[in-house]
Write an enzyme that holds these catalytic residues in place. Structure first.
Site, PDB file in Angstrom:
ATOM      1  N   CYS A 333       0.788  -1.236   0.000  1.00  0.00           N
ATOM      2  CA  CYS A 333       0.000   0.000   0.000  1.00  0.00           C
ATOM      3  C   CYS A 333       0.819   1.285   0.000  1.00  0.00           C
ATOM      4  O   CYS A 333       0.552   2.163  -0.819  1.00  0.00           O
ATOM      5  CB  CYS A 333      -1.081   0.014   1.079  1.00  0.00           C
ATOM      6  SG  CYS A 333      -0.833  -1.023   2.481  1.00  0.00           S
ATOM      7  N   ARG A 362       7.316 -10.669   5.690  1.00  0.00           N
ATOM      8  CA  ARG A 362       6.857 -10.344   7.032  1.00  0.00           C
ATOM      9  C   ARG A 362       7.556 -11.290   7.988  1.00  0.00           C
ATOM     10  O   ARG A 362       7.496 -12.507   7.802  1.00  0.00           O
ATOM     11  CB  ARG A 362       5.335 -10.535   7.134  1.00  0.00           C
ATOM     12  CG  ARG A 362       4.608  -9.640   6.165  1.00  0.00           C
ATOM     13  CD  ARG A 362       3.120  -9.887   6.158  1.00  0.00           C
ATOM     14  NE  ARG A 362       2.490  -8.856   5.330  1.00  0.00           N
ATOM     15  CZ  ARG A 362       1.192  -8.631   5.286  1.00  0.00           C
ATOM     16  NH1 ARG A 362       0.369  -9.352   6.009  1.00  0.00           N
ATOM     17  NH2 ARG A 362       0.707  -7.679   4.523  1.00  0.00           N
ATOM     18  N   GLN A 380       0.828 -11.588  -2.323  1.00  0.00           N
ATOM     19  CA  GLN A 380      -0.601 -11.253  -2.329  1.00  0.00           C
ATOM     20  C   GLN A 380      -1.029 -10.875  -3.737  1.00  0.00           C
ATOM     21  O   GLN A 380      -0.268 -10.244  -4.460  1.00  0.00           O
ATOM     22  CB  GLN A 380      -0.870 -10.053  -1.418  1.00  0.00           C
ATOM     23  CG  GLN A 380      -0.732 -10.342   0.052  1.00  0.00           C
ATOM     24  CD  GLN A 380      -1.104  -9.128   0.889  1.00  0.00           C
ATOM     25  OE1 GLN A 380      -1.131  -8.005   0.391  1.00  0.00           O
ATOM     26  NE2 GLN A 380      -1.393  -9.356   2.148  1.00  0.00           N
ATOM     27  N   ASP A 382      -2.517  -8.413  -4.769  1.00  0.00           N
ATOM     28  CA  ASP A 382      -2.867  -7.148  -4.154  1.00  0.00           C
ATOM     29  C   ASP A 382      -3.382  -6.135  -5.171  1.00  0.00           C
ATOM     30  O   ASP A 382      -3.003  -6.173  -6.339  1.00  0.00           O
ATOM     31  CB  ASP A 382      -1.608  -6.587  -3.484  1.00  0.00           C
ATOM     32  CG  ASP A 382      -1.921  -5.764  -2.257  1.00  0.00           C
ATOM     33  OD1 ASP A 382      -3.118  -5.606  -1.944  1.00  0.00           O
ATOM     34  OD2 ASP A 382      -0.967  -5.285  -1.613  1.00  0.00           O
ATOM     35  N   HIS A 384      -4.951  -1.753  -5.057  1.00  0.00           N
ATOM     36  CA  HIS A 384      -5.446  -0.599  -4.308  1.00  0.00           C
ATOM     37  C   HIS A 384      -6.299   0.255  -5.220  1.00  0.00           C
ATOM     38  O   HIS A 384      -5.862   0.622  -6.311  1.00  0.00           O
ATOM     39  CB  HIS A 384      -4.279   0.198  -3.724  1.00  0.00           C
ATOM     40  CG  HIS A 384      -3.549  -0.572  -2.668  1.00  0.00           C
ATOM     41  ND1 HIS A 384      -2.478  -1.371  -2.955  1.00  0.00           N
ATOM     42  CD2 HIS A 384      -3.810  -0.717  -1.343  1.00  0.00           C
ATOM     43  CE1 HIS A 384      -2.072  -1.963  -1.843  1.00  0.00           C
ATOM     44  NE2 HIS A 384      -2.855  -1.601  -0.848  1.00  0.00           N
ATOM     45  N   LYS A 463     -12.715  -3.716   7.558  1.00  0.00           N
ATOM     46  CA  LYS A 463     -12.411  -4.640   6.467  1.00  0.00           C
ATOM     47  C   LYS A 463     -13.421  -5.778   6.406  1.00  0.00           C
ATOM     48  O   LYS A 463     -14.111  -6.063   7.383  1.00  0.00           O
ATOM     49  CB  LYS A 463     -10.999  -5.210   6.617  1.00  0.00           C
ATOM     50  CG  LYS A 463     -10.776  -5.928   7.935  1.00  0.00           C
ATOM     51  CD  LYS A 463      -9.358  -6.482   8.019  1.00  0.00           C
ATOM     52  CE  LYS A 463      -9.172  -7.287   9.291  1.00  0.00           C
ATOM     53  NZ  LYS A 463      -7.910  -8.015   9.346  1.00  0.00           N
ATOM     54  N   HIS A 509      -8.039  -1.376  -0.119  1.00  0.00           N
ATOM     55  CA  HIS A 509      -6.996  -2.395  -0.250  1.00  0.00           C
ATOM     56  C   HIS A 509      -7.738  -3.706  -0.461  1.00  0.00           C
ATOM     57  O   HIS A 509      -8.640  -4.017   0.323  1.00  0.00           O
ATOM     58  CB  HIS A 509      -6.194  -2.563   1.043  1.00  0.00           C
ATOM     59  CG  HIS A 509      -5.624  -1.305   1.617  1.00  0.00           C
ATOM     60  ND1 HIS A 509      -4.288  -1.114   1.772  1.00  0.00           N
ATOM     61  CD2 HIS A 509      -6.221  -0.193   2.102  1.00  0.00           C
ATOM     62  CE1 HIS A 509      -4.067   0.061   2.336  1.00  0.00           C
ATOM     63  NE2 HIS A 509      -5.226   0.642   2.549  1.00  0.00           N
TER      64      HIS A 509
END
Length: 638
Positions: A333, A362, A380, A382, A384, A463, A509
């Site tokens: 992000c 992570r 991910q 991912d 945005h 979320k 997200h």
RNA sequence: GCCGACGUAGCUCAGCUGGUAGAGCACUUCACUCGUAAUGAAGGGGUCCUCGGUUCGAGUCCGAGCGUCGGCUCCA
């Protein structure tokens, strides 16, 4: 008074009669076998009084599959466990002991640590109690009395439970063992026909890691030995489809202590990985996303501005340098927002949907790592979405629709959860009222059932999470759709509105597979390794019967391009090579010998079903197995 | 990170109370050229997770570390 029985007939009972009284009135056999009553759909203790006009169902030992009947059996089993532990370890302190999905547990504080070997004598003692016979009786006392009693017994956890309870306190007694408990319980221990202690673990008091760690003993119990055996067999079957086991067997990936939590993807695993990537790219393009690439490492000042440094620094991999310190990105992000913020945007550009499936790192706690489902190197799918306040609901709706499309493609059942503001959060309550409301509206508009998960939102916004369970029944978060009203401002994202004034965009997200690693782990278990044709690492294996057929087999394989086809011309019998293909769970085997031609192919499906098809017919059938070519393109359901 | 268990060949596992390692599958070679879930024979392969200690001697006992597993906590 009277109650209504399941067959619709009415039963006369004296005022204040209990479920047990009702059972006795029906018949002594029923009273003996009764374990629980359900009054107007609510389970209650056999001894609890009934009310006039209630619909009554008496649950007995014959209701061995009823979740409530099992729960009461296991709850009573937990009390037997506590009694046994206290007899063998008199100085133990007792915490709580509830029934759970597949059994029960009880939490203890032992003066001396115990080991797994100590479970054996405890289990023997529990079985001795059952053989000796135990009856439960209920007693209600005031909170003050209860506190005095548990203080005198040296049971501080029970005192704490009494203090946090409301109203009077109920106690359950079996033999000389008395426990604080809401119930309900069995009448006696006779129905517990099979019991087994299954494990030992640490567990924090009240689930709080700042509180003392207790020793949790797990067990399970059933109304019959056959049910316990069946349960153990189910566990064994589930272990066989564990993705960690299948991942090695099918040569998909492996983990090595040289980099804990970071999978080595083998060629066959990469085929699946890339199939999901292809799907992601194709669908993203169809749904108006654009692909971007942002750096893997960022100066720590970016993480400070985004708020992650303060909250997640411990879980980031950091690269210290001479003059500046970098953090390896644990999520995309801030990078996407820095990209957005690079230019002053117009409202005409919104919604702007940036997608990137970058590798993220992570530093997960060592004890939390778990095969592919909890990794340190995570990918991910991912994206945005930068949008205006007015666009939020439509965009959330689009994400939910997209998620549903993906999960349906794999016949996966996900459960949706709406997580709301956590204790440590950025932004005002008014802002959270609005963002939580937008997510809820989109969920309801898409017609999705969801559970509320209060306090579990991200620090920057609420979320929607999609959860699935693995082969052993453990729940994992897969996709997530998060609304962010905080980070865009902190990272300088702005656009000029129709009013010619600057505004800060909202950001959604979203990751729908969640982590590709975890998704592949779950898929492996879902299919027990027998992946559907379109993602199977090897789709067709051609077996030349003898040496003379090898050339023709190669020719056939070439004619099956671009499918993933292998020829197994090894020096093995046809039977052995078929077995190998079965073990590898390859969808199609084509045996090619004297009897075959391109007009007549011997097709064997995984599992053993055989058919004869022409090459053209086979190809036509394979084409129907690609989901995006099966008939019409999948359509948006909005 | 915490509690408990485990770590032996590529994989699955055996190895009794301490006397320096074994099976099946896989792999290699040879013979067989095979018709829908295992052809036969021979062979190669192990710093017994790492480091330290006890002992004449450690895969085995003790300690620490690393990893994995079952849970707990955490999960942007």
């Amino acid at each position: 008074m009277h109650v209504v029985l399941p067959n619709g007939s009415e039963l006369e009972l004296p005022e204040g009669a209990s479920g047990l009284d009702a059972a006795r009135a029906i018949g002594p056999k029923l009273a003996e076998q009764a374990v629980l009553v359900r009054a107007d759909g609510q389970v209650q203790d056999l001894r609890a009084p009934l009310r006039d006009g209630q619909r009554l169902q008496v649950l007995t030992v014959r209701d061995a599959d009823d979740p409530d009947a099992l729960a009461v059996l296991r709850h009573s089993s937990a009390h037997l466990l506590a009694e046994a532990v206290r007899r063998l370890h008199p100085d133990v302190q007792l915490a709580i002991g509830p029934p759970i999905a597949d059994g029960f547990y009880y939490d203890f504080l032992f003066p001396e640590p115990i080991a797994e070997a100590d479970l054996e004598p405890i289990e023997a003692e529990v079985k001795r109690e059952i053989a000796e016979g135990r009856e439960w009786s209920r007693e209600v006392i005031s909170r003050d009395e209860a506190r005095v009693r548990f203080e005198a017994e040296g049971q501080p956890f029970k005192v704490e439970l009494v203090d946090s309870a409301e109203g009077d306190i109920s106690l359950y007694r079996q033999d000389d063992f008395i426990d604080l408990c809401r119930g309900p319980h069995l009448q006696n221990a006779k129905p517990i026909r099979a019991i087994k202690l299954t494990g030992l673990a640490g567990a924090y008091w009240r689930g709080d890691s700042s509180k003392p760690q207790l020793t949790r003993i797990y067990g399970t119990a059933f109304y019959s030995q056959a049910d316990l055996d069946a349960h153990l067999e189910r566990l064994e079957e589930a272990r066989k489809r564990d993705h960690r086991r299948l991942g090695v067997q099918l040569d998909l990936f492996h983990l090595d202590e040289i980099s804990p939590g970071s999978p080595f993807w083998h060629p066959k695993g990469m085929v699946i990985f890339n199939a999901l990537e292809d799907l992601r790219r194709r669908e993203n393009a169809r749904r108006g996303y654009v692909e971007v690439k942002t750096p893997l490492i960022f100066d720590k000042t970016l993480w400070e501005r985004s708020g992650h440094w303060e909250k997640f620094r411990e879980h980031m991999f950091v690269i210290p340098g001479e003059d500046r310190t970098y953090g390896i990105k644990p999520m995309n992000c801030p990078g996407h927002m820095a990209l957005f913020a690079h230019q002053l945007r117009s409202y005409r550009e919104l919604p702007l949907r940036y997608a990137e499936a970058a590798p993220l790192h992570r530093n997960e706690l060592a004890g939390a790592l778990h095969g592919l489902t909890r990794v340190r190197h995570v990918t991910q799918d991912d994206a945005h979405i930068f949008c205006t306040r007015e666009q939020i609901e439509d965009e959330i709706f689009g994400c939910l629709d997209y998620a549903k499309f993906l999960y349906d493609l794999f016949d996966l059942e996900a459960s949706f959860e709406l997580s709301t503001r956590p204790e440590s959060k950025l932004g005002t309550d008014e802002e959270w009222d609005f963002t939580e409301g937008a997510l809820q509206a989109a969920l309801e508009r898409r017609g999705l059932e969801y559970a509320l998960n209060p306090g579990d939102g991200a620090f920057y916004g609420p979320k929607i999470d999609l959860h699935m369970t693995d082969s052993l029944g453990r729940s994992w978060q897969m996709g997530t759709i998060q609304l962010d009203s905080q980070q865009p401002a902190r990272l300088g994202c702005r656009y000029v509105g129709a009013d010619n004034a600057e505004h800060v965009p909202y950001v959604i997200h979203r990751a729908l597979f969640g982590s590709l690693e975890r998704f592949i782990g779950i898929l492996t278990e879902h299919y027990a390794g027998a992946f559907p044709f379109w993602i199977a690492p090897v789709q067709v294996r051609v077996l030349p019967v003898g040496e003379d057929h090898r050339e023709a087999a190669q020719e056939l394989a070439a004619r099956l391009a671009p499918y993933r086809v292998e020829v197994d011309a090894s020096d093995e019998t046809v039977g052995k090579r078929i077995r190998n293909a079965e073990v590898e769970k390859i969808p199609f085997v084509v045996v090619y010998g004297d009897k075959e031609s391109h007009e007549s192919l011997a097709i064997r499906e995984h599992g053993g079903e055989q058919r004869t098809l022409s090459l053209a017919g086979f190809r036509a059938e394979l084409a129907t197995l690609l989901p995006w070519q099966a008939g019409a393109e999948p359509s948006l359901t909005s």
